[in-house]
Design an enzyme around this catalytic site. Sequence first.
Site, mmCIF file in Angstrom:
data_model
loop_
_atom_site.group_PDB
_atom_site.id
_atom_site.type_symbol
_atom_site.label_atom_id
_atom_site.label_comp_id
_atom_site.label_asym_id
_atom_site.label_seq_id
_atom_site.Cartn_x
_atom_site.Cartn_y
_atom_site.Cartn_z
ATOM 1 N N CYS A 2 -65.247 42.596 41.576
ATOM 2 C CA CYS A 2 -66.211 43.637 41.250
ATOM 3 C C CYS A 2 -67.555 43.266 41.880
ATOM 4 C CB CYS A 2 -66.407 43.862 39.760
ATOM 5 S SG CYS A 2 -64.913 44.362 38.914
ATOM 6 N N ARG A 28 -65.227 42.624 47.214
ATOM 7 C CA ARG A 28 -65.038 42.069 45.873
ATOM 8 C C ARG A 28 -64.125 42.929 45.008
ATOM 9 N NH1 ARG A 28 -69.024 38.240 45.014
ATOM 10 N NH2 ARG A 28 -68.611 38.318 42.796
ATOM 11 N N TRP A 71 -62.580 45.914 40.832
ATOM 12 C CA TRP A 71 -61.229 45.337 40.906
ATOM 13 C C TRP A 71 -60.729 45.344 39.471
ATOM 14 C CZ3 TRP A 71 -58.419 41.072 39.092
ATOM 15 C CH2 TRP A 71 -57.223 40.824 39.773
ATOM 16 N N ASN A 97 -69.328 42.722 35.951
ATOM 17 C CA ASN A 97 -68.335 41.960 36.712
ATOM 18 C C ASN A 97 -67.864 40.830 35.809
ATOM 19 O OD1 ASN A 97 -66.867 40.442 38.599
ATOM 20 N ND2 ASN A 97 -68.713 39.391 39.330
ATOM 21 N N GLY A 98 -66.555 40.746 35.573
ATOM 22 C CA GLY A 98 -66.039 39.671 34.722
ATOM 23 C C GLY A 98 -65.059 40.243 33.713
ATOM 24 N N GLU A 466 -49.485 28.271 54.168
ATOM 25 C CA GLU A 466 -50.617 29.133 54.498
ATOM 26 C C GLU A 466 -50.171 30.299 55.383
ATOM 27 O OE1 GLU A 466 -53.411 30.079 53.810
ATOM 28 O OE2 GLU A 466 -54.394 30.819 55.614
ATOM 29 N N LYS A 470 -50.673 34.215 54.559
ATOM 30 C CA LYS A 470 -51.447 35.097 55.442
ATOM 31 C C LYS A 470 -50.623 36.316 55.828
ATOM 32 C CE LYS A 470 -54.536 34.189 55.250
ATOM 33 N NZ LYS A 470 -55.537 33.300 54.688
ATOM 34 N N GLU A 473 -49.811 38.697 52.500
ATOM 35 C CA GLU A 473 -50.880 39.383 51.775
ATOM 36 C C GLU A 473 -51.445 40.560 52.564
ATOM 37 O OE1 GLU A 473 -54.188 36.796 50.852
ATOM 38 O OE2 GLU A 473 -54.150 35.901 52.835
ATOM 39 N N HIS A 489 -31.451 23.182 50.338
ATOM 40 C CA HIS A 489 -31.406 23.030 48.874
ATOM 41 C C HIS A 489 -31.501 24.386 48.179
ATOM 42 C CE1 HIS A 489 -31.461 18.732 49.295
ATOM 43 N NE2 HIS A 489 -32.526 18.826 50.082
ATOM 44 N N LYS A 583 -61.833 39.655 47.295
ATOM 45 C CA LYS A 583 -62.342 38.344 47.664
ATOM 46 C C LYS A 583 -63.233 37.843 46.540
ATOM 47 C CE LYS A 583 -63.769 36.350 52.016
ATOM 48 N NZ LYS A 583 -62.429 35.942 52.435
HETATM 49 C C1 F6R Z 1 -56.190 34.264 51.135
HETATM 50 C C2 F6R Z 1 -57.433 34.111 50.417
HETATM 51 C C3 F6R Z 1 -57.397 33.545 49.046
HETATM 52 C C4 F6R Z 1 -58.584 32.601 48.840
HETATM 53 C C5 F6R Z 1 -58.654 32.134 47.390
HETATM 54 C C6 F6R Z 1 -59.768 31.128 47.182
HETATM 55 O O1 F6R Z 1 -56.392 34.735 52.434
HETATM 56 O O2 F6R Z 1 -58.477 34.456 50.907
HETATM 57 O O3 F6R Z 1 -56.199 32.905 48.773
HETATM 58 O O4 F6R Z 1 -58.446 31.522 49.711
HETATM 59 O O5 F6R Z 1 -58.856 33.230 46.558
HETATM 60 O O6 F6R Z 1 -61.000 31.665 47.549
HETATM 61 P P1 F6R Z 1 -62.252 30.734 47.805
HETATM 62 O O7 F6R Z 1 -61.998 29.954 49.053
HETATM 63 O O8 F6R Z 1 -63.404 31.687 47.933
HETATM 64 O O9 F6R Z 1 -62.386 29.843 46.602
#
Ligand code: F6R
Length: 588
Positions: A2, A28, A71, A97-98, A466, A470, A473, A489, A583
């Site tokens: 948010c 966000r 969000w 936000n929260g 990773e 990537k 998502e 396994h 994010k």
């Molecule tokens: C994936 C991604 C998330 C962040 C995770 C941690 O592409 O962006 O998995 O890596 O939410 O975020 P930060 O690095 O901001 O703590």
Amino acid sequence: MCGIFGYVGQPANVGGAVLDALRLLEYRGYDSWGVAVGDGASIAVEKQTGKIGGAAVDFADTDIGFGHTRWATHGGVTRPNAHPHVGPNGRVAIIHNGIVENFRPLRDGLVASDHAFASETDSEVIAHLLEAEVDAGRALAPALAAVFARLDGLNAVIAMDIETRELVAAKTVSPLVVGSGPSGLTVASDAIALAGHADRVLYLDDHHLVRLAHGGLTLFDRRTMTELPAEFVPLEIDAGDASLGGYPHFMAKEMAEQPAVLDRLLRDGGDQIGALARAIGGANGTFLVGCGTASYAALTGAYLFSRIARHHVNFVVGSEFKYHEHFLAPGSLVVALSQSGETADVIEAMLAARRQGSRLGALVNAARSTLDRMVDLRVHLGAGPEQCVLSTKAYTAKVAALLLAAHHLADTPERGRELVQAAAAGLREMLDEGWVDGVRNVARDVQHANHLFVIGRGLAYPTALEAALKIKEVSYVHAEGFAGGELKHGVIALVQPGTPCVVYAPNDETRADILSGAMELKSRGGHIIGIGPTPDPVFDVHLSTPDVADAAPIVNALPAQMLGYHLALLRGNDPDKPRNLAKSVTVK
Ligand code: F6R
């Protein structure tokens, strides 16, 4: 999660300005958005579900307004659940936000006193409680202090009182910054939204409560409501950071920035990285902590310290850390890895570590973030703002910083620098149109797949995790990463003719074993996409990467980032704002 933004100042198209600021905060959360402005003596509200896109609001010029991009946590993605939430008599409104963790008893109490709720959110209780305080004769600032003290959880709130034409804001952990500029005062979840409005910024602490009014700004200690001096610093936001700069998406821009990010880390990061290496060397046990992509950078770090510096560091996922805190001692070092510096699970881990008396460190991209301000030593990644929800350049910067730190600890800092330089040069070559075309062709081949598997061994194992994250998502293709040796396994049961299998095959001690794993996949019909410096007959297709020895996790990130990006485009997804994600995950 948010984004919130508020403005008090000279009369202007405040509705439009708020909406523009929300566009910068949309990373966000983008389930719904809403704007409220002072319309004469009342509050006018516009809310919509979905992303902001090209939307416009049609309000008259005014002097006060705020907005929210959501969000969803409590309550579905509906117009009534979008913020702002207005109090029952229309005098106050709030954006939040929260998560108000105790909203249920608060709401039950209000319902018992005949309050009718317009939404299913936890947030709306704040508007009701606040308006009750204001109706009882309290000014907005002490009223919000009283209400805020009743809220459990990690929250940031901005409240508006239309009678007094002021905004008041307070926070716990969830970030808030205040901007001051020639046309007025602003307050937002992230300094990037202050660009164009402010030249100075004030970073709020958890005990702060701030009042923004036409007479100016007042900062309080919300526990005592005593006034505090407001210590502004210059706002350093590069306008280019917030723009696409000619790229079609922020993801494309941020992938392309990676070589320059590594150059900058080499130029500016030496002292901080050296200090981190010394702290790790002297600690009574080190834990690297992060979430999602940052957790895979942390796991890569554990491998790097082992193979380069012969030094054991522990790795724990942020949300699991509190279950490990029993191992911590005053001599322990806990190093959080975070792009945003605001991830709630990471901040909570650090609070737990602090309670145990451990030393706190961070590899953090967002300077002045909550994490940055709470630690004893930090490495600033200097990658610049990541606007795409997916982390790309901050990931490679974290891995590079850990590689440099491991070489510092091993007393071979020059070797570390050479490797990061080689990785930067390698990434520059890979970003060439011909190489990118190769990835685009792979994306075309696999765009209709339902499942995709990624394997790697040793240093390439966290890279495989990773890579799968990537790809999945952003493309919504189910992708899973595994340690190559784990295939037999269980995982191999999922491989069918045509299943895309990405195989990381660097020129290191893992190559022979990973290629035999690839053979096992191919025998079951797997379509083998090999990533590494050297081709092999087992590969159906080969994405070439430069041979950069222990810097391989840096260059090996790009093929998966690029594959995810092109899959997203082919499948009609927005690479910058994948569904359900946001994010800066400021909720637990
Ligand atoms: C994936 C991604 C998330 C962040 C995770 C941690 O592409 O962006 O998995 O890596 O939410 O975020 P930060 O690095 O901001 O703590």
